[in-house]
Write an enzyme that holds these catalytic residues in place. Sequence first.
Site, mmCIF file in Angstrom:
data_model
loop_
_atom_site.group_PDB
_atom_site.id
_atom_site.type_symbol
_atom_site.label_atom_id
_atom_site.label_comp_id
_atom_site.label_asym_id
_atom_site.label_seq_id
_atom_site.Cartn_x
_atom_site.Cartn_y
_atom_site.Cartn_z
ATOM 1 N N ALA A 63 12.316 20.516 -29.662
ATOM 2 C CA ALA A 63 14.122 20.091 -29.986
ATOM 3 C C ALA A 63 14.285 19.148 -28.656
ATOM 4 O O ALA A 63 14.023 18.949 -27.084
ATOM 5 C CB ALA A 63 14.542 21.432 -30.049
ATOM 6 N N GLY A 102 10.235 22.459 -31.787
ATOM 7 C CA GLY A 102 10.326 22.404 -32.134
ATOM 8 C C GLY A 102 9.553 21.276 -33.395
ATOM 9 O O GLY A 102 9.488 21.062 -34.438
#
Length: 675
Positions: A63, A102
């Site tokens: 992320a 992520g």
Amino acid sequence: MTSPVRTERHGDVLVIISDSPPVNALGAAVRDGLEAGVKEGIADASITAMVLRCDGRTFFAGADITEFGKPPKGASLHEVIDMIDASPKPVVAAIHGTALGGGCETALACHYRVAVPSAVIGTPEVKLGLLPGAGGTQRLPRLIGMRAALPMLAIGDPVPAKKAADLGLIDRLVGEDSLEADAIAFAREVAAKRPIPRIRDKDAKADPEAVAEFRKANARKFRGFDAPEANIRCAEAATELPFDEGMAFERTEFMKLMMGVQSAAQRHIFFAERQAAKIDDVPADTKLRTVNRVGVIGAGTMGGGISMNFLSAGIPVTIVEMNQEALDRGTGVMRKNYEASAAKGRIKPDAPEKAMGLLTPTLDFDALKDCDLIIEAVYENMDVKKEIFARLDKIAKPGAILASNTSYLDVNEIAAATSRPEDVLGMHFFSPANVMKLLEVVRGDKTAKDVLATVMALAKKIRKVAVVAGVCHGFIGNRMLAPRQQEANKLLMEGATPQQIDKVHVDFGMPMGPFQMSDLAGVDIGWHRDPNRIETIRDALCAEGRWGQKKQAGFYDYDEKRNPTPSPRVAEIIEEFRQKSNLPKREITDEEIVARTLYTMVNEGALILEEGKAQRASDIDVVWIYGYGWPVYRGGPMFWAQTEGLKKVVAALEKYGFKVAESLKAAAESGGQLK
Ligand code: T1G
């Protein structure tokens, strides 16, 4: 604004490509682009399968941490991942570089994963005080089992592609230079296969034994941290709850960590470490000097350890000593260290030979004339250092960088012993130099900018975390250690015990307290060596041969396994000194110990910033995390002071009679930050 994500059609396979330097972080634009790309693939009847890959140096590396704490924008990672997972057509993740956080979770939502052999994949969120918040804790145990998932989640080290393939995390290793073509071929192979494999449909088998073993084996490493245990609990939830309930549990645990101080601290350090590499007044594109060979003067503990850093990075080293016996002892210790690491599997079996093969031990000082960087690592005596630098000035090649490993002394004075002060700086390694990650790069008044830039770049190459310090006594780290030690010694005279003071520090999260550290390093370091001159408690200990762990006695008594116990003899010595000084013995609270040994460090840090001896407060935090083991979940002394509340810090310092740094007082009054 054009999307960083594009799609390319290869017959019946749609390739979705993210091009978002530097690491394809899954920021809003990337997420929106992925959502659009997958929707396109699903909607197009001529497409039978999709490949997801990235341009640049890596597959999605997580992320976008810079988005944390800001209002969410665009499609959430959850929405993108759920859409991929639910796709009626198979999606193949094509992985290179570092598929992290992520990025790993996006790959887990894909139905297949292929990777080049040099890739690594992992979930390092725990190192940011977090846990994988997009399904990683629920999918990993389902895919690779608890025993393999736990270290990935709770320790966070990435797994090389080959091992990932053995675990079943990667379905196929493909050609290092043919990732896209091989991924497309793989996609064609699986396009018609049904059912499409979805990790969420698998069961994660409970393995309480593995969990118990893992918790026990890592109890010490996890001491004080919140995130590792939260990761373990989420992994357990994967074996106890249906997928969607497990996802809800993961979300709750993720938000608890995200809102906590520990994650803020660990994310602060993530960026602080990278910021420290930047020198405000030295352009990032400064032309670097070439360093093909490094010279090290002194083959003692420091010289040997320093040499190992360069040898391990494949840089040849010429090491100089005064006599053959010292030279042989030094190179022998280096070889032994390498062999011990190889025996533990930390380095390849042939690494010791390779490294030692790059070493040129010599008694000939003039051999240093071939070196591009020369690091002096002899004992802390200014006259000796000045004499060495004067000799170097005569034989070192023009443009060679001349560095001192001094931990306190005035680098400007050392530089003045040469005709080339612009080529001189300090490189303060921390002992053991081949292990500790911190390197204080001490900038002299005349140190040239390209010299600084060269040494900072070299620090990264030898896997050090470098911080630029100005010339002052003790630079950044040791200068802040001084008030801590002074106050700790005073507290002994006022009624505190070594074990009480050390306990406060260990409970705080330090690896050891001031007196345990003194015993480890050697109580006799810096002692005047005159057993008849007894002016301090330390003098008294040294006079009795209580030099620390190496003598089984220091501030503590030690058994043969070096386990410490409080020493009645030390208590007597402290009592004798206290009485001689007519100091009343009183109860000392832990709060007073924190104020006098930790807040005073913050105060010194503020002075360091006022004097311009550190570039920024976060650099000071980096020094203490990587040089002294300050608990990363507290973010370093300056970050921690902000979380304590600067008003509280200032009030305590004033209560105990300290002169508070103006900048600290101002920041407390304005509610601002120490910069
Ligand atoms: N977000 C934003 N910026 C990042 C970033 C990230 N994830 N990773 C790196 N950068 C920046 C970094 O600040 C630097 O910027 C530049 O990229 C190069 O990085 C939902 C919540 C990938 C191994 O923890 O480990 O996913 O200084 O100098 O040495 O579950 O970066 O150039 O301006 O480190 O080659 C999880 C963190 C996030 C990986 C590359 N992911 N990154 O190392 O280069 S949380 C991570 C790294 C998450 C999900 C959760 C390393 C690297 P600048 P660099 P490098």
